[in-house]
Write a protein that holds these residues in place. Structure first.
Motif, PDB file in Angstrom:
ATOM      1  N   SER A 165      31.273  40.078  30.974  1.00  0.00           N
ATOM      2  CA  SER A 165      30.675  39.921  29.648  1.00  0.00           C
ATOM      3  C   SER A 165      30.107  41.268  29.221  1.00  0.00           C
ATOM      4  O   SER A 165      29.373  41.908  29.989  1.00  0.00           O
ATOM      5  CB  SER A 165      29.553  38.873  29.669  1.00  0.00           C
ATOM      6  OG  SER A 165      30.067  37.576  29.857  1.00  0.00           O
ATOM      7  N   TRP A 166      30.429  41.671  27.997  1.00  0.00           N
ATOM      8  CA  TRP A 166      30.021  42.983  27.520  1.00  0.00           C
ATOM      9  C   TRP A 166      29.510  42.902  26.078  1.00  0.00           C
ATOM     10  O   TRP A 166      29.949  42.054  25.304  1.00  0.00           O
ATOM     11  CB  TRP A 166      31.209  43.952  27.529  1.00  0.00           C
ATOM     12  CG  TRP A 166      31.800  44.205  28.881  1.00  0.00           C
ATOM     13  CD1 TRP A 166      31.476  45.211  29.753  1.00  0.00           C
ATOM     14  CD2 TRP A 166      32.838  43.455  29.526  1.00  0.00           C
ATOM     15  NE1 TRP A 166      32.246  45.130  30.888  1.00  0.00           N
ATOM     16  CE2 TRP A 166      33.088  44.060  30.783  1.00  0.00           C
ATOM     17  CE3 TRP A 166      33.582  42.328  29.181  1.00  0.00           C
ATOM     18  CZ2 TRP A 166      34.047  43.585  31.673  1.00  0.00           C
ATOM     19  CZ3 TRP A 166      34.529  41.845  30.055  1.00  0.00           C
ATOM     20  CH2 TRP A 166      34.755  42.473  31.294  1.00  0.00           C
ATOM     21  N   ALA A 167      28.603  43.807  25.748  1.00  0.00           N
ATOM     22  CA  ALA A 167      28.151  43.994  24.370  1.00  0.00           C
ATOM     23  C   ALA A 167      28.735  45.306  23.852  1.00  0.00           C
ATOM     24  O   ALA A 167      28.853  46.289  24.597  1.00  0.00           O
ATOM     25  CB  ALA A 167      26.626  44.035  24.315  1.00  0.00           C
ATOM     26  N   THR A 168      29.107  45.330  22.581  1.00  0.00           N
ATOM     27  CA  THR A 168      29.741  46.512  21.999  1.00  0.00           C
ATOM     28  C   THR A 168      28.709  47.586  21.708  1.00  0.00           C
ATOM     29  O   THR A 168      27.711  47.340  21.029  1.00  0.00           O
ATOM     30  CB  THR A 168      30.496  46.145  20.713  1.00  0.00           C
ATOM     31  OG1 THR A 168      31.422  45.102  20.993  1.00  0.00           O
ATOM     32  CG2 THR A 168      31.239  47.347  20.163  1.00  0.00           C
ATOM     33  N   GLU A 169      28.987  48.779  22.225  1.00  0.00           N
ATOM     34  CA  GLU A 169      28.139  49.949  21.979  1.00  0.00           C
ATOM     35  C   GLU A 169      28.710  50.809  20.861  1.00  0.00           C
ATOM     36  O   GLU A 169      27.988  51.340  20.030  1.00  0.00           O
ATOM     37  CB  GLU A 169      28.018  50.761  23.275  1.00  0.00           C
ATOM     38  CG  GLU A 169      27.176  52.016  23.160  1.00  0.00           C
ATOM     39  CD  GLU A 169      25.684  51.736  23.145  1.00  0.00           C
ATOM     40  OE1 GLU A 169      24.906  52.707  23.025  1.00  0.00           O
ATOM     41  OE2 GLU A 169      25.285  50.551  23.254  1.00  0.00           O
ATOM     42  N   ILE A 170      30.015  50.988  20.837  1.00  0.00           N
ATOM     43  CA  ILE A 170      30.709  51.741  19.781  1.00  0.00           C
ATOM     44  C   ILE A 170      31.918  50.923  19.349  1.00  0.00           C
ATOM     45  O   ILE A 170      32.742  50.528  20.170  1.00  0.00           O
ATOM     46  CB  ILE A 170      31.175  53.129  20.274  1.00  0.00           C
ATOM     47  CG1 ILE A 170      29.974  53.965  20.724  1.00  0.00           C
ATOM     48  CG2 ILE A 170      31.946  53.859  19.175  1.00  0.00           C
ATOM     49  CD1 ILE A 170      30.361  55.309  21.332  1.00  0.00           C
ATOM     50  N   GLY A 171      32.020  50.672  18.060  1.00  0.00           N
ATOM     51  CA  GLY A 171      33.117  49.858  17.540  1.00  0.00           C
ATOM     52  C   GLY A 171      32.569  48.771  16.646  1.00  0.00           C
ATOM     53  O   GLY A 171      31.800  49.044  15.717  1.00  0.00           O
ATOM     54  N   VAL A 172      32.951  47.531  16.915  1.00  0.00           N
ATOM     55  CA  VAL A 172      32.460  46.388  16.134  1.00  0.00           C
ATOM     56  C   VAL A 172      31.077  46.022  16.659  1.00  0.00           C
ATOM     57  O   VAL A 172      30.945  45.294  17.644  1.00  0.00           O
ATOM     58  CB  VAL A 172      33.422  45.188  16.239  1.00  0.00           C
ATOM     59  CG1 VAL A 172      32.946  44.044  15.347  1.00  0.00           C
ATOM     60  CG2 VAL A 172      34.839  45.602  15.854  1.00  0.00           C
ATOM     61  N   LEU A 173      30.050  46.519  15.995  1.00  0.00           N
ATOM     62  CA  LEU A 173      28.685  46.351  16.491  1.00  0.00           C
ATOM     63  C   LEU A 173      28.203  44.904  16.320  1.00  0.00           C
ATOM     64  O   LEU A 173      28.782  44.111  15.580  1.00  0.00           O
ATOM     65  CB  LEU A 173      27.757  47.318  15.783  1.00  0.00           C
ATOM     66  CG  LEU A 173      28.033  48.810  16.031  1.00  0.00           C
ATOM     67  CD1 LEU A 173      27.083  49.673  15.215  1.00  0.00           C
ATOM     68  CD2 LEU A 173      27.931  49.137  17.514  1.00  0.00           C
ATOM     69  N   ASP A 174      27.105  44.601  17.034  1.00  0.00           N
ATOM     70  CA  ASP A 174      26.553  43.247  17.042  1.00  0.00           C
ATOM     71  C   ASP A 174      27.633  42.232  17.428  1.00  0.00           C
ATOM     72  O   ASP A 174      27.785  41.172  16.813  1.00  0.00           O
ATOM     73  CB  ASP A 174      25.951  42.879  15.674  1.00  0.00           C
ATOM     74  CG  ASP A 174      24.795  43.784  15.306  1.00  0.00           C
ATOM     75  OD1 ASP A 174      23.949  44.041  16.174  1.00  0.00           O
ATOM     76  OD2 ASP A 174      24.753  44.251  14.149  1.00  0.00           O
ATOM     77  N   SER A 175      28.392  42.586  18.453  1.00  0.00           N
ATOM     78  CA  SER A 175      29.429  41.688  18.941  1.00  0.00           C
ATOM     79  C   SER A 175      29.456  41.716  20.465  1.00  0.00           C
ATOM     80  O   SER A 175      28.924  42.641  21.100  1.00  0.00           O
ATOM     81  CB  SER A 175      30.796  42.065  18.374  1.00  0.00           C
ATOM     82  OG  SER A 175      31.195  43.339  18.833  1.00  0.00           O
ATOM     83  N   ALA A 176      30.067  40.704  21.039  1.00  0.00           N
ATOM     84  CA  ALA A 176      30.164  40.596  22.496  1.00  0.00           C
ATOM     85  C   ALA A 176      31.563  40.141  22.874  1.00  0.00           C
ATOM     86  O   ALA A 176      32.225  39.419  22.111  1.00  0.00           O
ATOM     87  CB  ALA A 176      29.119  39.610  23.035  1.00  0.00           C
ATOM     88  N   VAL A 177      32.005  40.575  24.049  1.00  0.00           N
ATOM     89  CA  VAL A 177      33.316  40.210  24.583  1.00  0.00           C
ATOM     90  C   VAL A 177      33.107  39.529  25.925  1.00  0.00           C
ATOM     91  O   VAL A 177      32.389  40.045  26.788  1.00  0.00           O
ATOM     92  CB  VAL A 177      34.222  41.448  24.765  1.00  0.00           C
ATOM     93  CG1 VAL A 177      35.556  41.051  25.388  1.00  0.00           C
ATOM     94  CG2 VAL A 177      34.440  42.159  23.440  1.00  0.00           C
TER      95      VAL A 177
END
Length: 305
Positions: A133-145
């Protein structure tokens, strides 16, 4: 010479010359005798015998088409299902989830999934595994994968059925929805040449590269990337690679881990010096409709971090 003979001699240059059946069939409509031309759609039973000798037309036009455009036969293409058999590792099915979070609810979201996801894994008796599980640092912000692993389609169906009947999970979904702007998922398979890493603490940053391929190019992409991966592996080990089977189709995802962005930069520059890498890029970039690279940071409970 009779008057009739002289009249015929004078008019003969204006009369249509006799033509062979082949020339007659190939001539454009404007060059044919308009009185003798009838469309196939207007053919009546009475006129069937009139066109019997024109049956070879399809064969002749096929020959002409072959001369002008090459063989008329289409290459045999594998179906997307058979691609899955030939390209996939075959043991697992992965579900890739994208959550786009309302900025004002971000902290609530992190707390909610941090409690719910480890519980889901534990209660499944290891039939659901959380790849990461990851949170976006650069790219589509305020999102998680989030990437989940199941033992084949049967395992996925069994666990989804169990969770639909689980009141705790249903409460989690009810609490989750108001925190999100949107969410989507894809069912993906692993590439056979690129096995996902087991749980491990690598540290640093993760890069998720996503490619939308032009339809029909997955096999060619895989063949080139399998060779190109050996160039990259000299400097950096991949984390995993998947291609979509359900949800958004023709997608390829692959993930890398780096200590930091500076190391990522140097690693990519080194790859360009290796024979074969430039060729891989050249051969694959023309197959791509859209591409993006997001830098991700693992969440505290992630099995890959």
């Amino acid at each position: 010479m009779s008057a009739l003979a002289r009249s015929h001699r004078l008019l003969s240059p204006l009369l249509p010359l006799p033509r062979s059946p082949l020339v007659s069939r190939l001539a454009p409509p404007l060059l044919r005798d308009p009185l003798a031309t009838k469309s196939f759609s207007s053919k009546t039973p009475e006129s069937k015998g009139e066109h019997d000798e024109a049956k070879p037309l399809g064969k002749v036009s096929g020959i002409v088409n072959s001369i002008l455009h090459g063989s008329g036969s289409l290459p045999k293409m594998q179906s997307q299902e058979s691609w899955g058999v030939s390209l996939a590792r075959g043991k697992y099915v992965h579900e890739l989830q994208n959550h786009r979070i309302k900025p004002e609810r971000y902290d609530d979201y992190v707390q909610l999934v941090s409690e719910a996801f480890p519980r889901i894994v534990k209660e499944s008796n290891n039939k659901i595994r959380l790849t990461g599980s990851w949170a976006t640092e650069i790219g589509v912000l305020d999102s998680a994968v989030h990437i989940w692993e199941f033992e084949g389609y049967a395992g996925h169906a069994q666990e989804m059925d169990r969770l639909r009947k689980d009141p705790t999970y249903q409460k989690f979904i009810k609490d989750l929805r108001p925190m999100l702007r949107s969410r989507d998922n894809q069912i993906c398979l692993e590439f056979a040449f690129w096995e996902s890493r087991p749980p491990v603490a690598l540290g640093g940053i993760y890069e998720m590269r996503t490619y939308l391929l032009k339809p029909g190019n997955l096999l060619e992409w895989e063949a080139n990337w399998r060779r190109g991966l050996e160039c990259r592996r000299q400097f950096c080990e991949p984390v995993g690679a998947w291609f979509s089977q359900l949800g958004g189709l023709n997608y390829v995802h692959h993930m890398w881990n780096y200590p930091d962005l500076e190391t990522r930069k140097k690693t990519r520059e080194q790859a360009w010096k290796v024979d074969g890498w430039a060729e891989t890029v050249y051969n694959t970039v023309r197959l791509i409709e859209h591409m993006e690279a997001n830098i991700l940071l693992p969440m505290e409970f992630s099995s890959l971090k």
